[in-house]
Design a protein around this motif. Structure first.
Motif, mmCIF file in Angstrom:
data_model
loop_
_atom_site.group_PDB
_atom_site.id
_atom_site.type_symbol
_atom_site.label_atom_id
_atom_site.label_comp_id
_atom_site.label_asym_id
_atom_site.label_seq_id
_atom_site.Cartn_x
_atom_site.Cartn_y
_atom_site.Cartn_z
ATOM 1 N N TYR A 146 0.842 -1.188 0.000
ATOM 2 C CA TYR A 146 0.000 0.000 0.000
ATOM 3 C C TYR A 146 0.882 1.244 0.000
ATOM 4 O O TYR A 146 2.020 1.215 0.489
ATOM 5 N N PRO A 147 0.392 2.361 -0.549
ATOM 6 C CA PRO A 147 1.206 3.587 -0.604
ATOM 7 C C PRO A 147 1.141 4.357 0.711
ATOM 8 O O PRO A 147 0.128 4.356 1.409
ATOM 9 N N GLU A 148 2.237 5.024 0.991
ATOM 10 C CA GLU A 148 2.296 5.883 2.169
ATOM 11 C C GLU A 148 3.167 7.084 1.845
ATOM 12 O O GLU A 148 4.253 6.937 1.264
ATOM 13 N N GLN A 149 2.703 8.249 2.213
ATOM 14 C CA GLN A 149 3.475 9.472 1.971
ATOM 15 C C GLN A 149 4.450 9.666 3.119
ATOM 16 O O GLN A 149 4.061 9.637 4.285
ATOM 17 N N VAL A 150 5.713 9.835 2.779
ATOM 18 C CA VAL A 150 6.749 9.953 3.800
ATOM 19 C C VAL A 150 6.953 11.421 4.130
ATOM 20 O O VAL A 150 6.925 12.292 3.263
ATOM 21 N N GLY A 151 7.190 11.702 5.393
ATOM 22 C CA GLY A 151 7.374 13.081 5.825
ATOM 23 C C GLY A 151 8.812 13.534 5.786
ATOM 24 O O GLY A 151 9.112 14.718 5.761
ATOM 25 N N ARG A 152 9.742 12.581 5.751
ATOM 26 C CA ARG A 152 11.148 12.952 5.758
ATOM 27 C C ARG A 152 11.596 13.365 4.363
ATOM 28 O O ARG A 152 10.937 13.097 3.364
ATOM 29 N N ASP A 153 12.749 14.038 4.322
ATOM 30 C CA ASP A 153 13.334 14.419 3.031
ATOM 31 C C ASP A 153 13.826 13.159 2.329
ATOM 32 O O ASP A 153 14.619 12.391 2.869
ATOM 33 N N SER A 154 13.384 12.948 1.132
ATOM 34 C CA SER A 154 13.788 11.775 0.370
ATOM 35 C C SER A 154 13.708 12.102 -1.106
ATOM 36 O O SER A 154 13.216 13.149 -1.507
ATOM 37 N N GLU A 155 14.208 11.180 -1.931
ATOM 38 C CA GLU A 155 14.188 11.393 -3.366
ATOM 39 C C GLU A 155 12.753 11.420 -3.900
ATOM 40 O O GLU A 155 12.466 12.099 -4.873
ATOM 41 N N TYR A 156 11.874 10.668 -3.265
ATOM 42 C CA TYR A 156 10.487 10.602 -3.720
ATOM 43 C C TYR A 156 9.583 10.631 -2.494
ATOM 44 O O TYR A 156 9.893 10.055 -1.455
ATOM 45 N N SER A 157 8.461 11.317 -2.623
ATOM 46 C CA SER A 157 7.620 11.585 -1.450
ATOM 47 C C SER A 157 6.669 10.441 -1.113
ATOM 48 O O SER A 157 5.983 10.500 -0.093
ATOM 49 N N TRP A 158 6.598 9.420 -1.961
ATOM 50 C CA TRP A 158 5.721 8.275 -1.707
ATOM 51 C C TRP A 158 6.523 6.984 -1.737
ATOM 52 O O TRP A 158 7.460 6.847 -2.534
ATOM 53 N N VAL A 159 6.138 6.047 -0.889
ATOM 54 C CA VAL A 159 6.744 4.712 -0.874
ATOM 55 C C VAL A 159 5.627 3.676 -0.791
ATOM 56 O O VAL A 159 4.509 3.984 -0.351
ATOM 57 N N LEU A 160 5.938 2.465 -1.219
ATOM 58 C CA LEU A 160 4.997 1.357 -1.096
ATOM 59 C C LEU A 160 5.408 0.508 0.107
ATOM 60 O O LEU A 160 6.494 -0.066 0.119
ATOM 61 N N ARG A 161 4.561 0.472 1.107
ATOM 62 C CA ARG A 161 4.794 -0.330 2.298
ATOM 63 C C ARG A 161 4.318 -1.770 2.062
ATOM 64 O O ARG A 161 3.574 -2.045 1.121
ATOM 65 N N HIS A 162 4.716 -2.653 2.975
ATOM 66 C CA HIS A 162 4.437 -4.071 2.810
ATOM 67 C C HIS A 162 4.073 -4.667 4.169
ATOM 68 O O HIS A 162 4.765 -4.428 5.163
ATOM 69 N N MET A 163 3.000 -5.427 4.219
ATOM 70 C CA MET A 163 2.633 -6.142 5.437
ATOM 71 C C MET A 163 2.053 -7.504 5.051
ATOM 72 O O MET A 163 1.595 -7.696 3.918
ATOM 73 N N ALA A 164 2.101 -8.446 5.973
ATOM 74 C CA ALA A 164 1.563 -9.784 5.745
ATOM 75 C C ALA A 164 0.728 -10.186 6.951
ATOM 76 O O ALA A 164 0.997 -9.780 8.085
ATOM 77 N N VAL A 165 -0.311 -10.992 6.679
ATOM 78 C CA VAL A 165 -1.269 -11.387 7.710
ATOM 79 C C VAL A 165 -1.468 -12.897 7.649
ATOM 80 O O VAL A 165 -1.596 -13.478 6.556
ATOM 81 N N TYR A 166 -1.481 -13.496 8.821
ATOM 82 C CA TYR A 166 -1.799 -14.924 8.941
ATOM 83 C C TYR A 166 -2.929 -15.075 9.950
ATOM 84 O O TYR A 166 -2.909 -14.477 11.030
#
Length: 460
Positions: A146-166
């Motif tokens: 899922y996408p998440e907007q990062v607040g820190r200074d980075s090359e790109y303002s959005w990252v794709l996070r990853h989680m798993a559920v069992y």
């Protein structure tokens, strides 16, 4: 009900990558959540598990009927190891009777130095045991990006996070065991709220719906951000002038095509991730239907409607991404054509400038040739004048000598006679011939060199 320790299971694929996926030393970052119901009150106990001793204590606790047990395992960051040891994780898998299907999702976590193994997704449903046996249990596992907007200074303002559920459900006790890998802080907070109010109620539907809706929440904003990227390149491609230059026209370079390709890769990845999330929602709905065969869920119909609405929103996101992919494809082609046309224009301008330089050089050469010709004419005139002057010099010299006191007659007077005139003429002729002979001999090589240069200039 006592909870006897399960024999430790092993998974060869996970064992081979244990050093990459799990930490080997240090404190763990694991949270243990379990629901309880005491009389009319219900709630959730939360404990931090930092080592194997605390884990064993948690696993020995008996589960109440219709209770839920959660293990939340974190990473320090998206590309770091899970903050639990390999043996501790196997101990949890053994207690939950997890299958190898969940291990495939777990292997997507761990230490990474680059974007790798990020395309595996979906879900797995399994039924262990047979109906009528006490050991029967239903299993569901899936992963979500899922996408998440990062607040820190980075090359790109959005990252794709990853989680798993069992999730493992036991119809015998109506209890659930969960493992959640790297949930976001908001998801973890919402999970605690659900468990605080669940008490003796089954929270399977609520937890899965909360995870899906939370991970879907940012897709619209992320797609709008991607659309703004594509529009900036599309404006360049559509509004750049060709043929006529303007002082404030758009600059189009090969780097624009490279950056557009990066944006297209983000679009493709986003579409793939959303499609995987849709598959997971289908698996969750089927899992809830399976649970309905063993227990009555008063919220089953509303859960199904919510899942359908969620998939409808996700399909809307996919349509938006497909449209942007079509636009970006046309934009890419148009940018390349603009660059080709401008490159051709630059070549034509360079050729025209070269022709102008050659024309100016030719005119300069003709001008130099004309100057050389005039110089040759002037040189010939000077030569004639010099020859005339040389011819008169001996005559003037002897005229001065014979008119001076050097030559006198017998009575001491300077008088002319036929004999003296003869001497004068003879001496003048001899000296004139000698002067011309010496002059011509001395300048012969210089004249030959000058004439050869003038002939070469004239040929140009």
């Amino acid at each position: 009900m006592s909870n006897r320790a399960q024999p430790l299971v092993t998974f060869p694929s996970l064992d081979a990558e244990a050093s990459r996926v799990f930490i080997t030393s240090g404190s763990w970052d694991v949270r243990y959540l379990t629901t309880f119901r005491e009389g009319d009150s219900n709630g959730c106990r939360i404990k931090a598990i930092s080592d194997v001793g605390a884990l064993e204590t948690a696993l020995k606790e008996s589960l109440d009927r219709s209770s839920c047990r959660f293990f939340i395992i974190r990473q320090k960051n998206s590309w770091s190891r899970l903050q639990i040891s390999h043996r501790g994780f196997l101990r949890i898998l053994s207690d939950h009777k997890a299958s190898a299907a969940f291990v495939d999702f777990v292997r997507a976590f761990g230490f990474k130095a680059s974007h790798s193994d990020e395309n595996f997704g979906g879900y797995s449903r399994q039924l262990h045991g047979r109906e009528g046996q006490e050991s029967i249990h239903l299993e569901l596992c899936y992963n979500i990006r899922y996408p998440e907007q990062v607040g820190r200074d980075s090359e790109y303002s959005w990252v794709l996070r990853h989680m798993a559920v069992y999730h493992n459900y036991s119809p015998e006790t109506s209890s659930s065991k969960w493992i959640v890998l790297q949930p976001s802080r908001p998801i973890e907070s919402k999970l605690e709220s659900i468990l605080q109010g669940a008490g003796g109620l089954d929270c399977t539907a609520m937890v899965n719906l909360m995870i899906l809706t939370s991970t879907e929440a940012n897709w619209r904003a992320y797609i709008n951000h991607l659309e703004s990227e594509i529009n900036s390149f599309n404006e360049k491609a559509c509004c750049s002038r060709v043929g006529k230059t303007a002082p404030h026209d758009y600059s189009v370079a090969f780097s624009d095509s490279q950056e557009l390709q990066v944006s297209r890769e983000r679009l493709l990845k986003a579409r793939s991730v959303i499609e995987s999330s849709i598959e997971s929602s289908i698996g969750i709905e089927a899992h809830l239907n399976d649970l309905g065969e063993f227990s009555e869920d008063p919220n089953k119909k509303s859960s199904q409607l919510e899942l359908q609405n969620l998939r409808s929103r996700m399909r809307s996101h996919i349509r938006a991404l497909e449209r942007l992919l079509e636009v970006s494809s046309g934009t890419s082609n148009l940018l390349l054509k603009v660059m080709d046309f401008r490159n051709d224009e630059s070549v034509r301008r360079s050729a025209a400038n070269t022709q102008a330089i050659l024309h100016a050089t030719r005119q300069e050469s003709e001008h130099m040739s004309a100057i050389a010709q005039r110089t040759q004419v002037d040189s010939r005139s000077m030569k004639i004048m010099t020859s005339v002057a040389i011819a008169y010099l001996p005559a003037n010299l002897f005229a001065g000598i014979f008119s001076s006191s050097i030559v006198q007659n017998s009575d001491g007077k300077n008088t002319s006679s036929a004999r003296h005139i003869g001497y004068y003429i003879l001496a003048t002729l001899v000296l004139t011939l000698a002067t011309f002979s010496v002059t011509m001999t001395w300048e012969r090589d210089l004249f030959i060199h000058i004439l050869s240069r003038l002939r070469r200039i004239r040929r140009l």
